[in-house]
Design an enzyme around this catalytic site. Structure first.
Site, short mmCIF file in Angstrom:
data_model
loop_
_atom_site.label_atom_id
_atom_site.label_comp_id
_atom_site.label_asym_id
_atom_site.label_seq_id
_atom_site.Cartn_x
_atom_site.Cartn_y
_atom_site.Cartn_z
CE1 TYR A 4 -5.22 -3.56 -2.63
CE2 TYR A 4 -7.42 -2.63 -2.50
CZ TYR A 4 -6.36 -3.29 -1.91
OH TYR A 4 -6.44 -3.67 -0.60
CD GLU A 5 -7.99 1.55 -7.44
OE1 GLU A 5 -9.04 1.50 -6.79
OE2 GLU A 5 -6.86 1.70 -6.90
CD GLU A 29 8.04 -19.94 -18.45
OE1 GLU A 29 7.95 -20.97 -17.76
OE2 GLU A 29 8.51 -18.87 -18.01
CG LEU A 30 2.23 -20.86 -16.58
CD1 LEU A 30 1.58 -22.15 -16.10
CD2 LEU A 30 1.29 -19.69 -16.44
CG ASP A 78 -2.41 -3.54 -0.36
OD1 ASP A 78 -3.00 -3.50 0.74
OD2 ASP A 78 -2.11 -2.54 -1.01
CB CYS A 122 -0.89 0.00 1.24
SG CYS A 122 -1.85 1.52 1.41
#
Length: 114
Positions: free
Chosen positions: A70-71, A52-53, A36, A29
């Site tokens: 967050y946005e 790729e993961l 967060d 935050c």
């Protein structure tokens, strides 16, 4: 963005969805410096490339010490994924855990222009 890697879509002639769920996303935050936590759900229709993961995991870990709302985090991740994969469609849902009795979901979507 530089840590995100791709591989060729094995079925570029077909529309199909890939859903990747990242339940351990963490950022900071920017007001309090407190962590967060959230779950990111990435759903996309690939075009020529898929992400790729392992590289996605390393990319998301970069946010652990990054202060952003967050946005901002959700939209930046979407922009970076679109930049490296150029999908036909991508939707990202950031479902953040409750803080002070308030839960926030940020939903962003991108569609390839016709």
């Amino acid at each position: 963005r530089q840590t995100l890697e791709t591989f060729p879509n094995p079925f570029p002639q077909r529309d199909y969805q890939i859903e990747t769920i990242c339940p351990e996303f963490t950022s900071l935050c920017p007001k309090t410096g407190q962590p967060d936590f959230g779950t990111l759900t990435i759903t996309y229709i690939p075009d020529q490339h898929c992400f790729e993961l392992k590289s996605l995991k390393l990319y998301l870990q970069l946010y652990r010490n990054h202060g952003a709302f967050y946005e901002h985090v959700t939209n930046t991740i979407l922009d970076d994924l679109v930049a490296v994969t150029q999908p036909r469609w991508l939707k990202l849902v950031g479902a953040f855990t409750p803080r002070g009795g308030i839960r926030t979901n940020v939903i962003v979507e991108w569609r390839k222009p016709d």
